[in-house]
Design an enzyme around this catalytic site. Structure first.
Site, mmCIF file in Angstrom:
data_model
loop_
_atom_site.group_PDB
_atom_site.id
_atom_site.type_symbol
_atom_site.label_atom_id
_atom_site.label_comp_id
_atom_site.label_asym_id
_atom_site.label_seq_id
_atom_site.Cartn_x
_atom_site.Cartn_y
_atom_site.Cartn_z
ATOM 1 N N ASP A 180 11.099 -51.432 -86.425
ATOM 2 C CA ASP A 180 11.099 -52.620 -87.378
ATOM 3 C C ASP A 180 12.607 -52.788 -87.398
ATOM 4 O O ASP A 180 13.616 -51.792 -87.228
ATOM 5 C CB ASP A 180 10.604 -52.474 -88.676
ATOM 6 C CG ASP A 180 10.677 -53.689 -89.547
ATOM 7 O OD1 ASP A 180 10.526 -54.671 -89.265
ATOM 8 O OD2 ASP A 180 10.958 -53.273 -90.967
ATOM 9 N N ASP B 57 14.499 -54.779 -90.417
ATOM 10 C CA ASP B 57 15.220 -54.921 -91.706
ATOM 11 C C ASP B 57 14.790 -53.688 -92.635
ATOM 12 O O ASP B 57 13.545 -53.468 -92.546
ATOM 13 C CB ASP B 57 14.732 -56.161 -92.489
ATOM 14 C CG ASP B 57 15.341 -57.327 -91.670
ATOM 15 O OD1 ASP B 57 16.446 -57.476 -91.469
ATOM 16 O OD2 ASP B 57 14.436 -58.213 -91.402
ATOM 17 N N ASP C 36 9.766 -49.439 -92.609
ATOM 18 C CA ASP C 36 9.796 -49.217 -93.947
ATOM 19 C C ASP C 36 8.785 -49.761 -94.690
ATOM 20 O O ASP C 36 8.922 -49.530 -96.076
ATOM 21 C CB ASP C 36 11.278 -49.519 -94.380
ATOM 22 C CG ASP C 36 11.166 -51.167 -94.477
ATOM 23 O OD1 ASP C 36 11.291 -51.558 -95.516
ATOM 24 O OD2 ASP C 36 11.218 -51.833 -93.351
#
Length: 219
Positions: free
Chosen positions: A7, A9, A179
């Site tokens: 991922d 961001d 996250d």
């Protein structure tokens, strides 16, 4: 050759590039500051809670791409990279990418942020493969609409399966770093799921499933 999936961001960078782009547009006077900032914050909170309507959000976030020329957008993006992205690139994330690269893994970023914003970030990080939300382009200009399936939540699985079939790749030995609770569908599909500085919901899910939890931030 294994697939190392990341991922973007709040995983490889210490912030959200989509949200930061909205803030940047406000600072440039490119949008109505009060209305845009309030909407940007509201959508960001819905994303964090796992409740975002992605199509509603994209109608909002892709509109400025349609309202400005490619030349203006390119100039803004250069400034955006220097002012907003470079300061939040995580050295430990770059080290992690380098370790996978040294192993001969295929590196892939998969993100729910659109390609206009993220392609230069992936290039800066030295990651050649990118799955992102695809803004529709007709006659060299953005239309404000999305092309294909948005790479968001279960859509990340759909888009990754398309990517794998086009390249005769598999998920054997695959690892995914994220996250966000929004990425639970893909985290559950790969061989190794790793939660990176996870939000509270993902942390709980990772602990329940005995997934590894790491931090790429300075402690």
């Amino acid at each position: 050759m294994s697939l190392a999936i990341f991922d973007l961001d709040n995983t490889l960078i210490a912030g959200d590039s989509d949200h930061a782009w909205g803030e940047f547009l406000v600072e440039q006077g490119a949008v109505d500051a009060k209305i845009y900032r309030e909407a940007n914050e509201r959508y960001f909170q819905l994303y964090q809670s796992g409740e975002l309507d992605i199509h509603e959000y994209l109608a909002f976030s892709l509109k400025p791409l349609a309202e400005n020329s490619p030349e203006q957008l390119a100039a803004w993006h250069q400034q955006f990279m220097a002012a907003k992205i470079e300061p939040i690139i995580l050295p430990r994330a770059e080290e992690l990418l380098a370790r996978h690269r040294a192993r001969g893994d295929t590196l892939l970023i998969i993100t729910a942020t659109n390609r206009f914003i993220t392609a230069p970030i992936a290039e800066r990080l030295g990651v050649d493969e990118l799955i992102a939300i695809e803004p529709e382009v007709i006659d060299g200009r953005y239309t404000g609409r999305v092309s294909g399936v948005p790479s968001f939540q279960a859509g990340k699985v759909t888009r990754l399966e398309e990517w794998l079939s086009e390249r005769d790749h598999t998920l054997d030995g695959s690892t995914f770093y994220s996250d966000s609770i929004n990425d639970l569908p893909l985290l559950e599909r790969v061989d190794t799921a790793i939660a990176v500085d996870p939000d509270e919901q993902l942390r709980a899910a990772a602990q329940e499933r005995n997934w590894r939890i790491i931090s790429l931030r300075d402690q």
